[in-house]
Design an enzyme around this catalytic site. Structure first.
Site, PDB file in Angstrom:
ATOM      1  N   ALA A   1       9.801  12.349   2.890  1.00  0.00           N
ATOM      2  CA  ALA A   1      10.626  11.074   2.735  1.00  0.00           C
ATOM      3  C   ALA A   1       9.758  10.068   1.698  1.00  0.00           C
ATOM      4  O   ALA A   1       9.940  10.102   0.494  1.00  0.00           O
ATOM      5  CB  ALA A   1      10.733  10.429   4.029  1.00  0.00           C
ATOM      6  N   TYR A   2       8.349  10.182   1.712  1.00  0.00           N
ATOM      7  CA  TYR A   2       7.670   9.387   1.097  1.00  0.00           C
ATOM      8  C   TYR A   2       7.497  10.269  -0.432  1.00  0.00           C
ATOM      9  O   TYR A   2       7.578   9.680  -1.471  1.00  0.00           O
ATOM     10  CB  TYR A   2       6.031   9.470   1.526  1.00  0.00           C
ATOM     11  CG  TYR A   2       5.077   8.609   0.733  1.00  0.00           C
ATOM     12  CD1 TYR A   2       5.275   7.258   0.594  1.00  0.00           C
ATOM     13  CD2 TYR A   2       4.051   9.260   0.220  1.00  0.00           C
ATOM     14  CE1 TYR A   2       4.465   6.723  -0.309  1.00  0.00           C
ATOM     15  CE2 TYR A   2       3.150   8.524  -0.662  1.00  0.00           C
ATOM     16  CZ  TYR A   2       3.173   7.085  -0.934  1.00  0.00           C
ATOM     17  OH  TYR A   2       2.412   6.216  -1.569  1.00  0.00           O
TER      18      TYR A   2
END
Length: 241
Positions: A149-150
């Site tokens: 996600a990051y």
């Protein structure tokens, strides 16, 4: 006339180190923060005690009205904006199969929408000779598990920055992204045991974590003398990737 820098995420971690370094370089600094007024005020105090100019302003980077008000304050109280450092960001770690999609939305709201909102205002207001500096991450190259996600949000930052650089043709404003490797900040250290930290510190041939000051040194160059670096992502990671 002093150069004026707006630093989002300027109350803690890398953003704090950047704010202090730009003040050391002689720039007036707007320390933009989300949820830590006391920490932001301490940065302002540290700058002003050394003879610099600084003020703290609360702003949600994903809120266009708040960001417009942030730039209004910089212009009204300090005379304009020359440098924008978009260091605000959040990180949620989880294997993709277990990722809470609400967390994904939260990461993307700050890291992607926030970059668009701050970048849009910066593109409209930064004066000639200025610089816009966004933050990516070396995880986009390291491809570590749990960081999907990051890393995805920061890959978007790497796509945005060179496009904005080209859109500002003729303005004498540079746009670059800085991509730190593992750096000793609360954001990085939170939730990691000593063995994990040690393993990640040894991923680079320098065999240590980066410091916020290591990253701030590169930002300082991009924010001032490095006028021929434009549309780039600079990996600041001790050689890890």
């Amino acid at each position: 006339m002093d150069r004026v820098a707006v630093v989002t995420g300027g109350s803690r971690g890398i953003g704090r180190a950047v704010a202090l370094r730009l003040a050391q370089d002689g720039q007036a600094v707007v320390v933009a923060y989300g949820h830590a007024p006391a920490a932001a005020d301490s940065v302002v105090t540290e700058i002003t005690d050394k003879g610099g100019r600084a003020l703290a302003v609360q702003a949600d980077v994903a809120d266009e009205s708040a960001v417009a008000a942030l730039f209004d304050t910089a212009e009204r109280q300090l005379g304009g904006v020359d440098v924008v450092v978009n260091a605000a960001g959040i990180m949620v770690l989880a294997p993709l199969a277990e990722l809470d999609l609400d967390d994904l939305d939260r990461v993307h709201r700050t890291n992607i929408r926030g970059t668009f909102v701050v970048g849009r205002e910066a593109a409209r207001r930064v004066r000639r000779g200025g610089a816009i500096i966004n933050f990516s991450t070396s995880i986009t190259r390291l491809s570590l598990p749990t960081y999907a996600a990051y890393a995805a949000s920061k890959a978007a930052v790497e796509a945005i920055s060179p496009i904005l650089a080209k859109e500002l043709r003729g303005r004498d404003v540079t746009v670059n992204a800085v991509a730190p490797g593992p750096t000793a900040t609360d954001l990085f250290l939170d939730g990691k045991d000593d063995a994990t930290v040690e393993r990640m510190a040894k991923m680079n041939p320098m065999e240590r974590l980066g410091t916020p000051e290591d990253i701030a040194e590169v930002v300082s160059s991009l924010a001032g003398p490095a006028r021929w670096v434009n549309g780039q992502t600079i990996y600041v990671n001790g050689g890890a990737a």
